[in-house]
Design a protein around this motif. Structure first.
Motif, PDB file in Angstrom:
ATOM      1  N   ARG A 177       0.840  -1.208   0.000  1.00 25.95           N
ATOM      2  CA  ARG A 177       0.000   0.000   0.000  1.00 25.95           C
ATOM      3  C   ARG A 177       0.876   1.259   0.000  1.00 25.95           C
ATOM      4  O   ARG A 177       0.530   2.266  -0.612  1.00 25.95           O
TER       5      ARG A 177
ATOM      6  N   ASN B 171     -10.131  -1.626   4.630  1.00 26.97           N
ATOM      7  CA  ASN B 171      -9.802  -2.753   5.496  1.00 26.97           C
ATOM      8  C   ASN B 171      -9.217  -3.912   4.694  1.00 26.97           C
ATOM      9  O   ASN B 171      -9.781  -4.333   3.681  1.00 26.97           O
ATOM     10  N   SER B 172      -8.118  -4.458   5.167  1.00 31.66           N
ATOM     11  CA  SER B 172      -7.441  -5.539   4.452  1.00 31.66           C
ATOM     12  C   SER B 172      -8.280  -6.807   4.369  1.00 31.66           C
ATOM     13  O   SER B 172      -8.088  -7.631   3.461  1.00 31.66           O
TER      14      SER B 172
ATOM     15  N   GLY C 267     -10.188  -4.534   0.063  1.00 29.81           N
ATOM     16  CA  GLY C 267      -8.831  -4.634   0.584  1.00 29.81           C
ATOM     17  C   GLY C 267      -8.024  -5.687  -0.142  1.00 29.81           C
ATOM     18  O   GLY C 267      -6.836  -5.493  -0.432  1.00 29.81           O
ATOM     19  N   ARG C 268      -8.670  -6.808  -0.452  1.00 34.22           N
ATOM     20  CA  ARG C 268      -7.962  -7.868  -1.180  1.00 34.22           C
ATOM     21  C   ARG C 268      -7.604  -7.422  -2.593  1.00 34.22           C
ATOM     22  O   ARG C 268      -6.581  -7.844  -3.148  1.00 34.22           O
TER      23      ARG C 268
ATOM     24  N   ASP D 270      -4.452  -5.631  -2.139  1.00 37.07           N
ATOM     25  CA  ASP D 270      -3.343  -6.385  -1.535  1.00 37.07           C
ATOM     26  C   ASP D 270      -2.978  -7.670  -2.273  1.00 37.07           C
ATOM     27  O   ASP D 270      -2.012  -8.339  -1.893  1.00 37.07           O
TER      28      ASP D 270
END
Length: 570
Positions: free
Chosen positions: A6, A163-164, A169-170, A173
């Motif tokens: 990030r 939020n991861s 978030g995915r 990430d």
């Protein structure tokens, strides 16, 4: 290999802001009087709004009017700001901070009387809220259009906060790869609407790949109509306002438009005139059976404002090849279901910074967001294959970029142009052909190239005055040269677009001229840029390039295959 962190994503957006501001800073710090004298800032008097087209009409002195078709920012100020005696001591930054309200605008036509020292200029794209704030006789300042800084700050904030553990978030990430976009189905033997609806019974994401002219907007309108009829709340977001308006004008949405069920953020006067019933949306709130249209800039801001809460039943991400990974993540944050509509073989987002790979070798995961997201996501990926824009000869060429899966559904016939008068530069059957000349350096054309284009365009217009024509190049200097030397020489220029390729995705025209100088050929022959430039025209595209390429293939991969096909058939 690991994911693109990030921090690296944020660094990319920060560098993009820095690059844009560096380009804009000199203008921002300049004083008003200098900008006026160099014709980089303009002062006009508001005369009213065209009741038929919705254009904003402004009066200027002939010697101080802006050039046509160059985007500007219109600024309205309190009367107290207009003490002209102090202008020499005011920077644009200082003046800009005092603006009450602003709007992007585009000068599109001039009305003049040779005996009068003033001319009237018509501006399109002025937002309704801006026009409603004006009083006839009021001064308006027109400055350079501002860079999209807020869009990038929205993406930075989202990248920090999402939020991861969530799907958005995915998206940010994931560890991606450079696998090709693998289509799971084509539309030849299936009903796209049925496939999409069946997919959403078990999945939250679907992707429609829409190659050039394959009617993706028409299909999207049918999907939106179905969702609204089933009382779903829908948000459609695109990079450009033009794509949103193109969608809402389709027949499939006319009943909902007439019923006041469709709204758009930052609605402008031409859009309101063109789309009767379209409402201006100042606050974005989902409602069952209603559709909201907004740009990526606004959508990413809404995602941040709602703290990434899922508030819409469906979010549809249009023009998706121009979305960053962060754009896709914000869209998914807002929608329970996400439909992505785009084509990874067309243009990615415009990137201003040089060598972004310095940040991380994986930075293309972020820039080519659609391609990499689609390579990882297990979902329906359906390709549209019937091109309503391209004639069979053009489909035979462009199909190279789509596994030769395209078919021509065009019902057009090449117009009755006397091509022999143009030295048979165009292929009468349509598609792309090449003219070799001396174009050694971008931005340093000889005037003969401009004269050649002017002669061809006038000949085309003499037989069919309403032709829509695009002159495209990969470089801004080249564009500026062509604009300066062509617009003023062609009186009937309303249907002529002279622009960089990176600014025209979604454009459809009758004839295209694609100018490729010798300098930096890899930029012009980039597969996405080349594909877009050669697939805009309903009839014919003419590449004008340097004669050095007559005997050597300047491209690689699929573009080289396309080039060889043109040379072989010419």
């Amino acid at each position: 290999m690991g994911s693109l962190t990030r921090d690296k994503q944020i660094k990319f957006y920060e560098r993009e802001i820095e690059s844009l501001l560096n380009e804009y800073e000199l203008y921002f710090k300049s004083n008003i009087d200098d900008l006026k004298n160099s014709k980089e800032l303009f002062l006009g008097i508001y005369l009213g709004t065209d009741s038929i087209r919705g254009n904003c009409i402004v009066k200027f002195r002939k010697t101080t009017a802006p050039a046509l078709k160059v985007p500007l920012l219109a600024l309205k100020f309190p009367d107290s700001v207009f003490d002209f005696s102090t202008w020499k001591n005011i920077s644009y930054e200082n003046l800009r901070s005092n603006a009450e309200i602003t709007s992007d605008v585009l000068p599109i036509f001039i009305q003049k009387n040779e005996k009068d020292e003033f001319i009237e200029v018509g501006f399109s794209q002025a937002e309704i809220t801006f026009l409603e704030s004006l009083i006839i006789g009021q001064y308006i300042v027109f400055g350079r259009k501002e860079p999209p800084i807020k869009y990038y700050t929205n993406l930075i904030e989202a990248t920090k906060k999402i939020n991861s553990d969530s799907m958005p978030g995915r998206i940010l990430d994931n560890e991606y790869n450079d696998n090709n976009f693998e289509v799971s189905k084509e539309d030849k033997n299936t009903d796209v609407l049925v496939e999409i609806n069946n997919n959403f019974d078990s999945s939250d994401v679907a992707i429609i790949q829409g190659p050039p002219g394959t009617g993706k907007t028409t299909i999207l309108a049918k999907i939106c109509n179905y969702l609204l009829e089933h009382n779903k709340s829908v948000l459609v977001t695109a990079l450009t306002n033009r794509a949103l308006i193109e969608l809402v004008t389709k027949d499939g949405l006319s009943n909902h438009l007439n019923a006041g069920k469709i709204s758009k953020t930052n609605l402008n006067s031409e859009e309101q005139k063109h789309c009767k019933g379209l409402k201006n949306c100042e606050t974005v709130l989902p409602a069952k059976g209603e559709l909201v249209l907004t740009t990526y800039y606004k959508m990413t801001g809404i995602a941040n404002e709602t703290d990434f809460e899922t508030i819409f039943d469906y979010v549809i991400l249009e023009e998706a090849s121009q979305s960053f990974l962060g754009t896709i993540a914000c869209a998914k944050a807002l929608g329970r279901k996400l439909l992505i509509v785009g084509d990874h073989m067309q243009l990615p987002p415009v990137v201003s910074q040089r060598n972004p790979s310095i940040i991380d070798k994986k930075i293309n995961w972020l820039i080519y967001g659609l391609k990499h997201f689609a390579s990882k996501e297990e979902c329906l990926k359906i390709r549209l294959t019937g091109s309503y824009r391209l004639l069979p000869e053009a489909v035979n060429q462009t199909g190279i970029f789509y596994d030769n899966s395209l078919i021509s559904l065009s019902e057009l016939e090449t117009p009755s142009i006397q091509f022999e008068k143009l030295n048979n530069l165009f292929n009468p059957k349509g598609g792309t052909s090449i003219y070799f000349s001396e174009i050694k350096h971008e931005g340093k054309f000889t005037i003969s190239i401009a004269h050649l284009l002017i002669r061809i365009i006038k000949e085309l217009q003499s037989e069919k005055p309403d032709l829509e024509i695009a002159i495209l190049t990969a470089f801004r200097k080249s564009r500026n040269f062509l604009q300066d030397n062509i617009y003023s020489e062609i009186s009937n220029n309303e249907n002529i677009v002279i622009e960089t390729i990176d600014r025209i995705q979604g454009l459809t025209c009758d004839f295209t001229f694609f100018i490729i100088p010798y300098d930096n050929p890899s930029f012009s022959f980039n597969i996405n840029r080349f594909n877009v430039a050669t697939s805009r025209a309903r009839y014919c595209t003419l590449i004008i390039t340097d004669s050095i390429f007559e005997n050597i293939n300047p491209a690689t991969g699929l573009v080289a295959e396309f080039w060889n096909k043109i040379i072989t058939n010419s």
